[in-house]
Design an enzyme around this catalytic site. Structure first.
Site, PDB file in Angstrom:
ATOM      1  N   ASN A  80       2.552   0.571   1.207  1.00  0.00           N
ATOM      2  CA  ASN A  80       1.209   0.026   1.393  1.00  0.00           C
ATOM      3  C   ASN A  80       0.668   0.203   2.807  1.00  0.00           C
ATOM      4  O   ASN A  80      -0.371  -0.356   3.155  1.00  0.00           O
ATOM      5  CB  ASN A  80       1.189  -1.458   1.007  1.00  0.00           C
ATOM      6  CG  ASN A  80       1.710  -1.667  -0.397  1.00  0.00           C
ATOM      7  OD1 ASN A  80       2.812  -2.169  -0.572  1.00  0.00           O
ATOM      8  ND2 ASN A  80       0.962  -1.236  -1.393  1.00  0.00           N
ATOM      9  N   ILE A  88      -3.610  -0.111   6.412  1.00  0.00           N
ATOM     10  CA  ILE A  88      -2.926  -1.070   5.538  1.00  0.00           C
ATOM     11  C   ILE A  88      -3.723  -1.283   4.254  1.00  0.00           C
ATOM     12  O   ILE A  88      -4.938  -1.474   4.303  1.00  0.00           O
ATOM     13  CB  ILE A  88      -2.786  -2.429   6.260  1.00  0.00           C
ATOM     14  CG1 ILE A  88      -2.044  -2.259   7.589  1.00  0.00           C
ATOM     15  CG2 ILE A  88      -2.080  -3.448   5.364  1.00  0.00           C
ATOM     16  CD1 ILE A  88      -2.237  -3.405   8.556  1.00  0.00           C
ATOM     17  N   CYS A  89      -3.028  -1.248   3.128  1.00  0.00           N
ATOM     18  CA  CYS A  89      -3.646  -1.574   1.841  1.00  0.00           C
ATOM     19  C   CYS A  89      -3.199  -2.987   1.474  1.00  0.00           C
ATOM     20  O   CYS A  89      -2.085  -3.203   1.021  1.00  0.00           O
ATOM     21  CB  CYS A  89      -3.198  -0.572   0.769  1.00  0.00           C
ATOM     22  SG  CYS A  89      -3.945  -0.895  -0.834  1.00  0.00           S
ATOM     23  N   LEU A  90      -4.079  -3.952   1.746  1.00  0.00           N
ATOM     24  CA  LEU A  90      -3.789  -5.358   1.464  1.00  0.00           C
ATOM     25  C   LEU A  90      -5.103  -6.037   1.132  1.00  0.00           C
ATOM     26  O   LEU A  90      -6.050  -5.995   1.928  1.00  0.00           O
ATOM     27  CB  LEU A  90      -3.122  -6.018   2.678  1.00  0.00           C
ATOM     28  CG  LEU A  90      -2.711  -7.479   2.526  1.00  0.00           C
ATOM     29  CD1 LEU A  90      -1.632  -7.638   1.452  1.00  0.00           C
ATOM     30  CD2 LEU A  90      -2.213  -8.036   3.849  1.00  0.00           C
TER      31      LEU A  90
END
Length: 193
Positions: A80, A88-90
């Site tokens: 992620n 960041i993939c959040l």
């Protein structure tokens, strides 16, 4: 416009050492409360254990009504998080952000993400593919990256490692200082790359 008072209060909370989580964030330059550097220790029992991960944090003018912009400065092998850019993939850093959240809760969420990756919603497809296909190889690669990029080292150790590649001590020290103690960048600089 974000309340300066709220940012000051949040920085007081996240600027002191948190003995439980170990996370911290401080202004990059004195007086600029909108550009911060966060640090997250790698969680125990993960391939990131023992590493210290630096996070670049920029608070937009509309903070806390818009999420902070965060990316990893320290290279990390995680589905992620981009292995190239640190993006960041959040969800809470995007559409699930709420003004009730803080810099500290965002950093704690990043630390939690390091414990439980979401390979089905990756930022780095190659890393996610390895995570799902060969977890043992993923763990050893993530640990290698942690040892290489996130382990605190002394400046003397860095100079010694660059000298081991055939450079004299003074040139190694100058190149490391010029590149912010990034060993790969220092070696590339010395090689004229």
């Amino acid at each position: 416009m974000a309340s300066q008072g709220r940012i000051v209060k949040e920085l007081a909370e996240v600027g002191k050492d948190d003995k439980v989580s170990g996370i911290k964030a401080v202004p990059v330059t004195q007086g600029d409360l909108r550009h911060l550097k966060g640090t997250i220790p790698g969680p125990q029992g993960t391939p990131y254990e023992g590493g210290i991960f630096e996070i670049d944090i920029v608070l937009p003018k509309q903070y806390p009504f818009e999420p902070p912009k965060m990316k990893y400065i320290t290279k990390i092998w995680h589905p992620n998080i981009s292995s190239q850019t640190g993006a960041i993939c959040l969800d809470i850093l995007k559409d699930q952000w709420s003004p009730a959240l803080t810099i500290k809760t965002a950093l704690l969420s990043l630390q939690a993400l390091m414990c439980s990756a979401e390979p089905g919603d990756p930022q780095d497809a190659e890393v996610a593919k390895m995570y799902m296909a060969d977890r043992k190889k993923f763990d050893s690669t993530a640990k290698f990256w942690t040892d290489t990029y996130a382990k605190p080292t002394s400046k003397e150790d860095a100079i010694t490692r660059v000298c081991e590649m055939g450079f004299d001590r003074e040139s190694a020290r100058k190149a490391l200082e010029k590149t912010g103690w990034d060993e790969s960048a220092a070696v590339n600089s010395l090689l004229g790359m």
